[in-house]
Write a protein that holds these residues in place. Sequence first.
Motif, PDB file in Angstrom:
ATOM      1  N   ARG A 172     -21.000  26.295  10.685  1.00 34.42           N
ATOM      2  CA  ARG A 172     -22.455  26.097   8.975  1.00 34.42           C
ATOM      3  C   ARG A 172     -23.179  26.750   8.643  1.00 34.42           C
ATOM      4  O   ARG A 172     -23.294  27.156   7.358  1.00 34.42           O
ATOM      5  CB  ARG A 172     -22.094  24.525   9.758  1.00 34.42           C
ATOM      6  N   TYR A 173     -23.780  27.046  10.482  1.00 33.00           N
ATOM      7  CA  TYR A 173     -24.773  27.782   9.464  1.00 33.00           C
ATOM      8  C   TYR A 173     -24.602  29.216   9.224  1.00 33.00           C
ATOM      9  O   TYR A 173     -25.382  29.600   8.206  1.00 33.00           O
ATOM     10  CB  TYR A 173     -25.625  27.813  11.189  1.00 33.00           C
ATOM     11  N   GLU A 174     -23.755  30.225   9.835  1.00 31.30           N
ATOM     12  CA  GLU A 174     -23.344  31.595   9.555  1.00 31.30           C
ATOM     13  C   GLU A 174     -22.725  31.325   8.070  1.00 31.30           C
ATOM     14  O   GLU A 174     -23.093  32.621   7.858  1.00 31.30           O
ATOM     15  CB  GLU A 174     -22.853  31.484  10.925  1.00 31.30           C
ATOM     16  N   LEU A 175     -22.060  30.447   7.970  1.00 32.91           N
ATOM     17  CA  LEU A 175     -21.169  30.842   7.087  1.00 32.91           C
ATOM     18  C   LEU A 175     -21.833  30.910   4.990  1.00 32.91           C
ATOM     19  O   LEU A 175     -21.158  30.764   4.471  1.00 32.91           O
ATOM     20  CB  LEU A 175     -19.616  30.800   6.920  1.00 32.91           C
ATOM     21  N   GLY A 176     -22.706  29.640   5.192  1.00 33.57           N
ATOM     22  CA  GLY A 176     -23.439  28.473   4.366  1.00 33.57           C
ATOM     23  C   GLY A 176     -23.771  30.093   3.160  1.00 33.57           C
ATOM     24  O   GLY A 176     -23.639  29.856   1.695  1.00 33.57           O
ATOM     25  N   SER A 177     -24.372  31.230   3.718  1.00 37.41           N
ATOM     26  CA  SER A 177     -24.795  32.041   2.408  1.00 37.41           C
ATOM     27  C   SER A 177     -23.625  32.725   1.653  1.00 37.41           C
ATOM     28  O   SER A 177     -23.601  32.826   0.706  1.00 37.41           O
ATOM     29  CB  SER A 177     -25.618  33.576   3.623  1.00 37.41           C
ATOM     30  N   PHE A 178     -22.347  32.534   2.314  1.00 37.34           N
ATOM     31  CA  PHE A 178     -20.917  33.145   1.569  1.00 37.34           C
ATOM     32  C   PHE A 178     -20.572  31.863   0.773  1.00 37.34           C
ATOM     33  O   PHE A 178     -19.923  32.112   0.037  1.00 37.34           O
ATOM     34  CB  PHE A 178     -20.218  33.664   2.469  1.00 37.34           C
ATOM     35  N   GLY A 287     -36.701  30.168  13.477  1.00 38.84           N
ATOM     36  CA  GLY A 287     -37.266  31.315  12.315  1.00 38.84           C
ATOM     37  C   GLY A 287     -35.511  30.787  10.906  1.00 38.84           C
ATOM     38  O   GLY A 287     -35.710  32.005  10.247  1.00 38.84           O
ATOM     39  N   MET A 288     -34.857  30.044  11.902  1.00 34.54           N
ATOM     40  CA  MET A 288     -33.364  29.910  10.795  1.00 34.54           C
ATOM     41  C   MET A 288     -33.308  28.644  10.071  1.00 34.54           C
ATOM     42  O   MET A 288     -32.563  27.971   9.265  1.00 34.54           O
ATOM     43  CB  MET A 288     -32.618  30.002  12.642  1.00 34.54           C
ATOM     44  N   GLU A 289     -34.640  28.563   9.325  1.00 34.97           N
ATOM     45  CA  GLU A 289     -34.396  27.420   8.643  1.00 34.97           C
ATOM     46  C   GLU A 289     -33.665  26.924   7.829  1.00 34.97           C
ATOM     47  O   GLU A 289     -32.919  25.969   7.242  1.00 34.97           O
ATOM     48  CB  GLU A 289     -36.197  26.398   8.126  1.00 34.97           C
ATOM     49  N   ALA A 290     -34.206  28.261   7.469  1.00 42.15           N
ATOM     50  CA  ALA A 290     -32.564  28.402   5.494  1.00 42.15           C
ATOM     51  C   ALA A 290     -31.445  28.374   6.500  1.00 42.15           C
ATOM     52  O   ALA A 290     -30.841  28.117   5.218  1.00 42.15           O
ATOM     53  CB  ALA A 290     -33.194  30.006   5.210  1.00 42.15           C
ATOM     54  N   MET A 291     -30.831  28.118   7.798  1.00 42.95           N
ATOM     55  CA  MET A 291     -29.455  27.722   7.387  1.00 42.95           C
ATOM     56  C   MET A 291     -29.631  27.053   7.981  1.00 42.95           C
ATOM     57  O   MET A 291     -27.654  26.354   7.653  1.00 42.95           O
ATOM     58  CB  MET A 291     -29.134  28.456   8.923  1.00 42.95           C
TER      59      MET A 291
END
Length: 292
Positions: A172-178, A287-291
């Motif tokens: 969920r966190y790692e794929l959101g930007s795709f 620092g990963m709030e955007a994910m």
Amino acid sequence: MSSKIVVVTGASSGFGKLTVLELARQGHTVIATMRDVDRRNSPVRAELIEMARKDGNSLQVLEMDVANDASVEAAVDRVVADYGRIDVLVNNAGLMPIGVTEAYTATDVERLFAVNVFGAVRTNRAVLPHMRAAGSGLLVQVTSLMGRFTIPFFGVYAASKFALEALAETYRYELGSFGIDSVIVEPGPFPSNLIASSPQPSDAVVLEAYGEVAAIPGQIKAHSDEQFDPANPPRPQLVADAIAKLVATTERRPLRTVVMPDGLDFGVQQINDAVAPIQNSVLKAMGMEAMI
């Protein structure tokens, strides 16, 4: 609602079978996958196709053994060749061992994880390059309430579902930007064939050492249906409905969806609600709030 190309694993029975039929009813192009489509599951394949046809819907059944790399890759390649894309993958295939935990050998546990955990890893890895290229997609991981707590004699099963929960959340966190979403469906105790087909532990010496305790898993299996009210039995269709709702959703989906039989509440939603702020605070601190 736009029609999607949906692949469902473990579609020969239970939640998987109900899910492919529900998704087909809702107008999606559904590819139901299972093992032994030309032999043991040939009647199931014919039944699914005929049930969908009667409703005026299209449903394709493909061979896929999630424990086999070549089988997974061949099925995914076929779907992409036929339809050009895969919009949704529902990882439903799974086994439910019930037994004395110590009596399951390392080989026993590896066989379980080959389906319940590595099976999802295989199918996800097969579809994700296509989803990333398209800039969209949805992974639905069917876990269990026992992906959040455990009880005696279900330890090996719970371990596999805990592992799948961790993977699904990380996707969920790692794929959101795709533009790809990963969500979890946590079914409660519904009637299924999982208990009846529970893989037995292999270590007879350990089982003998447990004496009367070793008989408890057999008693659980023998009386599993007695927990249900025959006048108001649980409806597994609720799980298929929840999955279909997630597929149809265009807004931000919840990470976890708990699906319980009517009138039951084991507190898993409370667990999820309590853990989410802690998880989010950890990501913020790193620092990963955007994910999130």
